[in-house]
Design an enzyme around this catalytic site. Structure first.
Site, PDB file in Angstrom:
ATOM      1  CD  GLU A   1       0.498  -6.899   5.110  1.00 30.17           C
ATOM      2  OE1 GLU A   1      -0.540  -7.131   4.469  1.00 30.17           O
ATOM      3  OE2 GLU A   1       1.364  -6.112   4.733  1.00 30.17           O
TER       4      GLU A   1
ATOM      5  CG  HIS B   1      -2.194  -5.953  -2.327  1.00 31.97           C
ATOM      6  ND1 HIS B   1      -0.933  -5.422  -2.443  1.00 31.97           N
ATOM      7  CD2 HIS B   1      -2.812  -5.226  -1.344  1.00 31.97           C
ATOM      8  CE1 HIS B   1      -0.794  -4.415  -1.572  1.00 31.97           C
ATOM      9  NE2 HIS B   1      -1.923  -4.275  -0.900  1.00 31.97           N
TER      10      HIS B   1
ATOM     11  CD  GLU C   1       0.192  -2.395   1.196  1.00 31.11           C
ATOM     12  OE1 GLU C   1      -0.654  -1.845   0.468  1.00 31.11           O
ATOM     13  OE2 GLU C   1       0.005  -3.529   1.703  1.00 31.11           O
TER      14      GLU C   1
ATOM     15  CG  HIS D   1      -5.326  -1.365  -2.151  1.00 28.30           C
ATOM     16  ND1 HIS D   1      -4.387  -0.375  -2.344  1.00 28.30           N
ATOM     17  CD2 HIS D   1      -4.794  -2.200  -1.220  1.00 28.30           C
ATOM     18  CE1 HIS D   1      -3.346  -0.603  -1.568  1.00 28.30           C
ATOM     19  NE2 HIS D   1      -3.567  -1.703  -0.870  1.00 28.30           N
ATOM     20  CD  GLU D   2      -6.903  -4.920   0.399  1.00 22.84           C
ATOM     21  OE1 GLU D   2      -5.922  -5.674   0.424  1.00 22.84           O
ATOM     22  OE2 GLU D   2      -6.915  -3.784   0.939  1.00 22.84           O
TER      23      GLU D   2
ATOM     24  N   GLY E   1      -8.605  -1.571   6.744  1.00 21.08           N
ATOM     25  CA  GLY E   1      -9.615  -1.601   5.690  1.00 21.08           C
ATOM     26  C   GLY E   1      -9.901  -3.007   5.184  1.00 21.08           C
ATOM     27  CB  ALA E   2      -9.662  -4.914   2.839  1.00 16.41           C
ATOM     28  CG  MET E   3      -5.064  -9.394   5.029  1.00 14.95           C
ATOM     29  SD  MET E   3      -3.547  -8.385   4.938  1.00 14.95           S
ATOM     30  CE  MET E   3      -2.473  -9.507   4.057  1.00 14.95           C
ATOM     31  CD  GLU E   4      -2.254  -7.569   0.923  1.00 13.69           C
ATOM     32  OE1 GLU E   4      -3.066  -6.938   1.606  1.00 13.69           O
ATOM     33  OE2 GLU E   4      -1.023  -7.363   0.951  1.00 13.69           O
TER      34      GLU E   4
HETATM   35  N1  B3K Z   1      -1.917  -5.229   3.434  1.00 11.41           N
HETATM   36  C1  B3K Z   1      -2.999  -4.846   4.306  1.00 11.41           C
HETATM   37  C2  B3K Z   1      -2.550  -4.061   5.494  1.00 11.41           C
HETATM   38  C3  B3K Z   1      -2.135  -4.879   6.637  1.00 11.41           C
HETATM   39  C4  B3K Z   1      -1.871  -4.007   7.812  1.00 11.41           C
HETATM   40  C5  B3K Z   1      -1.322  -4.759   8.944  1.00 11.41           C
HETATM   41  N2  B3K Z   1      -1.137  -3.944  10.102  1.00 11.41           N
HETATM   42  C6  B3K Z   1      -4.045  -4.065   3.603  1.00 11.41           C
HETATM   43  C7  B3K Z   1      -3.621  -3.394   2.372  1.00 11.41           C
HETATM   44  O1  B3K Z   1      -2.827  -2.481   2.362  1.00 11.41           O
HETATM   45  O2  B3K Z   1      -4.072  -3.787   1.340  1.00 11.41           O
HETATM   46 ZN    ZN Z   2      -2.333  -2.687   0.345  1.00  5.96          ZN
END
Ligand code: B3K
Ligand code: ZN
Length: 884
Positions: A144, A324, A343, A320-321, A284-287
């Site tokens: 992402e 998602h 988001e 949060h993740e 922070g993290a990615m879902e």
């Molecule tokens: N969806 C990702 C963020 C990605 C950022 C890319 N530049 C994390 C989050 O909001 O959960």
């Molecule tokens: Zn998010």
């Protein structure tokens, strides 16, 4: 293979560039130019032959002409710094493809085809940390928003949903664990020291949710049984040696899964859920579906190395993740302008989750503090944009506090107006209606409207207008009647000079001064530029408590006597409003003091009112310590600056520090008693023990401001006695700002004690760069040359430089050295990691709101960056807009 360089005809994926852009400017992508994809990719098979320096990727796309598309024969496959090694269509090698910039174009005659592309990437050389990259010897991905195109050619847009099958093979010793989205369907050995695994994700997903991880990892394993009785395997994967620090993350994951079932009726939909912690990560993290990838910072926690705030952050980000999975993955975004669809909603969901897990009152105050210190300045500066932006040059620049936090506030307002039960009917309808789709913000609003019965006609303006609405409030009293007049204006922002009034839901209560009570909270909605609201039955003028719970993300101007604020700070039964009264009391005083308009008598009276309210907070037996700690926090300098059209950061800092020191002296005995009491509370994760730790460092901070010697004595004692990171970091933070011999001793001890623990060494850098120390800039420069410093790890780069950029003493140094520091950093970091570099630009972009001498220096720094010959799209967009 012939590579034609002729420009391609515009198609649905070439979102139109503005006419005649300046030579260096990247094209502007507009929301209104959206066109459905001409081709869909219902299925993709990926084969990875893994290597740190070279990974070969073969991708087979089953493509089908989209009946809703424009019928174009050309298939556009996005790429970024990759070249095709070979290309086949329906099994035959083809040569008649062409490149359009980084994209690969191919004309396809039929309605469906099989396209096969081979690419090679160098994960070790990928310092941007987008696409496939190496971190500590492991391989991982971040796709992402547009990272998948750095791995293979693909229509890399969120409205192309595919079923993924992934095969990977690689050296077993180097990559003993092989993970991808979904479920592992087969694995085996090749007999030559390599092994392989195959993964299948049954849920169609956009390419930004693809993930792959390969490396030497160990898991904390648990299981969760969903509400329909399905057993899910849960793994938190970390590097060997870190498994002892994963318990809180696992507890948080299980709590998230349970909470989403109860609060939103959302059940997990795979048999496996993997979380992997990596040390090099841009955010922070990615879902990613079924395979969340996390910054180690939001996974690893134990009392010895993580503060209470770190624990909360792990819980919040894990939640949060996980959330998602429904708000983002099952229902995804049609295009990146809709980012707040996933988001904003997911931030609201994680806020509600954390509120339920701990103190709802404190959580709300923290969320508002973040909004005010990060989003309000964004909304009033050159980078202001609506929560659903209309255009962008680089989408990575739009993962902002506006899209995330204001986005959450906008949905929270719908919830406030509908009430939680009807809101839930709205979200149920949204999920049912759009499951499996790539949806828009408009789809969300319509579902909430249909599910709740609310009319959100004008409310949609919150999606299209940038800027924080400014409310002005008046309360008049006559007979038994109180009349509230509310007026609103939405300030002009770049590209949006004229605004319309928005519906503003305001929770309010009118207090009887004598009894300290009110007869019930009411909700009014101000939906025009100005309106009056009449309340009967008040023999005496009541005290108004308004925007309780921060029911609307607005700024309120309401002039009233300090004693009304003192009254609310002591009596308001809404914890947020009580905090707000305390803040307003201080803001009113400091803003007047900074403006130089206070006589000595007025200064004395202002301080006396604050001192009385502060003393009451320290002594109130009805307050729990977590809340007491919140009420003790002075408004941030950035928030104070926001109250002024043009701010003098030096004067703001001096006045705020002077008030802190005055409170430290005035309440010395009570603060010492509070500190002593808190020191006596043993470590625990319960609210009482956490509260004790919170007030311990708060008290220490004021004591040190009032009397540096006494502060240093208590801080060094707290530092050495600490059996947890909250106390130790708190003590070191106070010491780091003092010019005392104990400072160097404690910093050296801390470094020595935690060397090798990257997350704690990050704290060591941050504490020094964030200190209000007269030589802080010298310290930061020295730290940049320290053996533990590296620019290539985003956590480390941010630990040093973001702390300095956020520290008014360092950043707003009157000679401009702080601006130079951040300007140099941006120029040095941009070629390594543009996404992280661009995050530093907004601090310089505030120049218009800063007093003229500093503003000139800030602007000059932006110009110096702009003069660099080969800036990334990320930095270029932010710098150009900031110079405006
Ligand atoms: N969806 C990702 C963020 C990605 C950022 C890319 N530049 C994390 C989050 O909001 O959960
Ligand atoms: Zn998010």
């Amino acid at each position: 293979m012939d590579i034609a360089s002729r420009p391609a005809e515009p198609d649905e994926n070439t979102q139109i560039a503005d006419a005649a852009p300046p030579p260096q400017a990247p094209p502007v992508i507009h929301r209104e130019d959206y066109l459905p994809p001409a081709w869909l990719v219902p299925e993709i098979t990926l084969d990875f032959r893994l290597g740190i320096d070279e990974t070969r990727v073969t991708s087979k796309l089953a493509v089908r002409r989209n009946p809703a598309g424009n019928g174009a024969v050309t298939l556009r496959l996005n790429g970024d710094q990759i070249t095709p090694i070979s290309l086949k269509v329906d099994g035959e090698h083809v040569n008649d493809w062409r490149l359009d910039g980084p994209d690969l174009l191919l004309d396809l005659p039929g309605a469906q085809h099989l396209v096969e592309v081979e690419t090679a990437v160098n994960p070790a050389g990928n310092s941007q940390l987008m696409g496939l990259y190496a971190s500590n010897g492991m391989l991982c991905t971040q796709c992402e928003a547009e990272g998948f195109r750095r791995i293979t050619f693909f229509p890399d847009r969120p409205d192309v949903l595919s079923i993924y099958r992934v095969r990977m093979s690689g050296d077993k010793a180097r990559f003993p664990i092989l993970l991808a989205n979904g479920n592992c369907t087969a694995q085996g050995e090749n007999g030559d020291g390599t092994h392989w695994a195959e993964w299948h994700d049954p849920w169609p997903k956009p390419s930004y949710l693809f993930a792959l991880v390969a490396g030497d990892l160990v898991a904390n394993h648990a299981t969760f049984t969903t509400m329909s009785g399905r057993k899910v395997d849960l793994n938190i994967w970390v590097r060997p040696g870190d498994e002892g620090r994963t318990r809180h993350a696992m507890d948080s994951l299980i709590a998230s899964m349970k909470w989403d079932e109860q609060a939103f009726g959302r059940e997990y939909d795979l048999d496996l859920f993997n979380v992997v912690a990596v040390a090099d990560f841009n955010m922070g993290a990615m879902e990613n579906k079924g395979l969340n990838v996390f910054n180690t910072r939001y996974v690893l926690a134990d009392p010895e190395t993580a503060t209470d705030a770190d624990y909360d952050a792990v819980e919040g980000v894990i939640g949060h993740e996980y959330f998602h999975n429904w708000s983002g993955n099952r229902v995804t975004c049609r295009d990146w302008f809709q980012l707040s669809l996933k988001e904003g909603f997911t931030v609201l969901r994680d806020q509600l989750f954390s509120a339920d897990m701990g103190s709802a009152a404190v959580k709300r105050i923290e969320d508002v503090r973040v909004l005010r210190s990060a989003q309000f300045p964004e909304d009033s500066g050159p980078l202001a944009h609506p929560i659903r932006p209309d255009s962008y040059q680089e989408i990575s620049n739009f993962y902002t506090a506006t899209v995330y936090n204001k986005g959450a506030e906008v949905i929270r307002m719908m919830r406030t107006m509908a009430g939680p039960e009807r809101f839930r009917e709205g979200t149920d309808l949204y999920f049912a209606r759009h499951d499996g789709e790539a949806a828009t913000c408009e789809d969300f609003v319509r579902a909430i409207e249909d599910g709740t019965g609310l009319d959100l006609g004008r409310f949609r303006l919150w999606y299209s207008q940038a800027g924080t609405p400014q409310l002005s409030i008046r309360l008049e009293h006559g007979g038994t009647r109180a009349v509230l007049t509310a007026t609103q204006t939405v300030p002009g922002t770049p590209g949006q000079p004229d605004k319309q009034p928005v519906p503003v839901p305001l929770r309010l209560a009118l207090f009887d001064r004598d009894t300290g009570t009110h007869s019930g909270e009411r909700l009014i909605v101000l939906d025009k530029a100005s309106d009056t609201f009449v309340f009967d039955g008040f023999a005496k003028p009541p005290v108004l408590s308004i925007n309780r719970g921060f029911s609307a993300p607005v700024a309120i101007e309401f002039e009233r006597p300090a004693q009304d604020l003192v009254f609310l700070a002591a009596h308001d039964d809404d914890p947020f409003a009580r905090y707000e009264a305390m803040q307003n009391l201080v803001v009113q005083h400091l803003v007047a003091a900074v403006g130089g308009g206070l006589s000595e008598a007025e200064r004395g009276a202002g301080r006396a009112a604050i001192g009385a309210a502060f003393a009451a907070v320290l002594a109130d037996p009805a307050l729990d310590d977590l809340m007491r700690g919140e009420l003790m926090i002075l408004p941030a300098e950035s928030y104070l600056a926001e109250q002024l059209l043009v701010a003098d950061p030096g004067a703001i800092h001096a006045e705020r520090e002077a008030l802190k020191a005055w409170l430290g002296r005035e309440c010395a005995a009570a603060l010492a008693a509070l500190h002593d009491r808190a020191v006596g509370v043993a470590y625990g994760r319960d609210a009482a023990a956490r509260g004790a730790r919170k007030i311990k460092t708060q008290a220490l901070n004021y004591i040190a401001a009032g009397d540096a010697g006494e502060g240093a004595r208590r801080a060094i004692a707290q530092y050495h006695a600490a059996d947890n990171m909250t106390d130790r970091q708190g003590a070191l933070m106070v010491l780091a700002s003092l010019d005392v011999p104990e400072r160097a001793e404690a910093l050296a001890d801390f470094h020595q004690r935690y060397q090798g623990n990257a997350l704690v060494i990050d704290k060591w850098f941050s504490l020094q760069a964030g200190a209000f120390h007269p030589h802080v800039l010298e310290h930061v420069r020295a730290l940049a040359g320290h053996g533990d410093f590296t620019m290539s790890n985003p956590n480390r780069a941010r630990a040093l430089y973001m702390a300095a950029a956020m520290n008014p003493v360092a950043f707003h140094d009157a000679g401009g050295e702080g601006y130079r520091l951040i300007g140099d950093l941006i120029r040095r970091l941009d070629p390594i990691n543009p996404q992280t570099a661009a995050r530093f630009v907004p601090s310089l972009g505030r120049w218009r709101r800063i007093e003229p001498a500093r503003a000139v220096l800030m602007r000059a720094e932006l110009e110096r960056i702009a003069a660099e010959p080969a800036l990334s799209r990320d930095v270029l967009e932010q710098v150009t807009k900031s110079l405006g």
